[in-house]
Every structure is written in structure tokens, then in C-alpha cells.
Motif scaffolding. Sequence first.
Motif, mmCIF file in Angstrom:
data_model
loop_
_atom_site.group_PDB
_atom_site.id
_atom_site.type_symbol
_atom_site.label_atom_id
_atom_site.label_comp_id
_atom_site.label_asym_id
_atom_site.label_seq_id
_atom_site.Cartn_x
_atom_site.Cartn_y
_atom_site.Cartn_z
ATOM 1 N N VAL A 32 31.458 45.359 83.795
ATOM 2 C CA VAL A 32 32.271 46.218 83.184
ATOM 3 C C VAL A 32 34.095 45.511 83.029
ATOM 4 O O VAL A 32 34.370 45.706 81.839
ATOM 5 N N GLY A 33 34.308 44.909 83.937
ATOM 6 C CA GLY A 33 35.620 44.455 83.610
ATOM 7 C C GLY A 33 35.900 43.467 82.679
ATOM 8 O O GLY A 33 36.717 43.250 81.936
ATOM 9 N N GLU A 34 34.833 42.426 82.533
ATOM 10 C CA GLU A 34 34.633 41.450 81.566
ATOM 11 C C GLU A 34 34.742 42.169 80.344
ATOM 12 O O GLU A 34 35.114 41.640 79.097
ATOM 13 N N TRP A 35 33.964 43.128 80.148
ATOM 14 C CA TRP A 35 33.731 44.001 78.877
ATOM 15 C C TRP A 35 34.990 44.768 78.371
ATOM 16 O O TRP A 35 35.210 44.669 77.158
ATOM 17 N N THR A 39 36.850 43.780 75.110
ATOM 18 C CA THR A 39 37.288 45.247 74.023
ATOM 19 C C THR A 39 39.016 44.872 73.805
ATOM 20 O O THR A 39 39.419 45.008 72.678
ATOM 21 N N LEU A 40 39.587 44.498 74.793
ATOM 22 C CA LEU A 40 41.198 44.529 74.723
ATOM 23 C C LEU A 40 41.539 43.468 73.680
ATOM 24 O O LEU A 40 42.524 43.411 72.914
ATOM 25 N N LEU A 41 40.989 42.232 74.050
ATOM 26 C CA LEU A 41 41.166 41.125 73.233
ATOM 27 C C LEU A 41 40.711 41.410 71.618
ATOM 28 O O LEU A 41 41.304 40.908 70.632
ATOM 29 N N CYS A 42 39.695 42.085 71.538
ATOM 30 C CA CYS A 42 39.165 42.305 70.186
ATOM 31 C C CYS A 42 39.976 43.447 69.312
ATOM 32 O O CYS A 42 39.938 43.776 68.136
#
Length: 99
Positions: A32-35, A39-42
Amino acid sequence: MDNNMNFDPMTGQPVNQQPVYQQPVVDETVGVGEWMLTTLLCCIPIVNIVMMFVWSFSANTKPSKKNWARAALIWTAIVLVLYIIFIAVFGAAIASSIY
């Protein structure tokens, strides 16, 4: 003769076989943390496209994230092409109505 042994067809001698080792199962799920970071980077313009290319073609990216990035790039290309067609068609219509 032992039925489990392989023989060299040229010499008829038994062939030494190497033991087969299986690779340990590695957890390839994306947490979840990596997703959330993904999402933040996208959400950041330009960075999102660059990171999607990095995730799509990097050997170190987990398979699920790699597939997601490739799908996102394909959708981005489809939307870009449709947008260009839309602008060309309506731009030509507007230009022809003005002149």
C-alpha cells in the motif's frame, strides 16, 4: 539398468546430471505504501510520464507495477492521439467558419 539414468546416445555411457535447484519464492506484491508513493509521483506533471517509462522498462520493477505502468502509458498514448484528432477536426471546423 536404472530407468532414471540418462545415457549419452554416442557412447552409451551414463550422463551425470546436475541437481535441479528451485529459486526461493519471493513476494512480488506491491504494498500500500509503495502504491501511495506511486500515486503521488503520478500527480506531478512531467515526472509522471518519466516515472511511467522508468517503471515500464526497468528490470528492478515488480511485475504488477511494470504492467500497470505499461497500461498507463498505452492509455496516455490513446488519449493523446484522440485529443490531437479532436483538436484537428474542431480546429478545422472553427477555422473554416471564420474565413
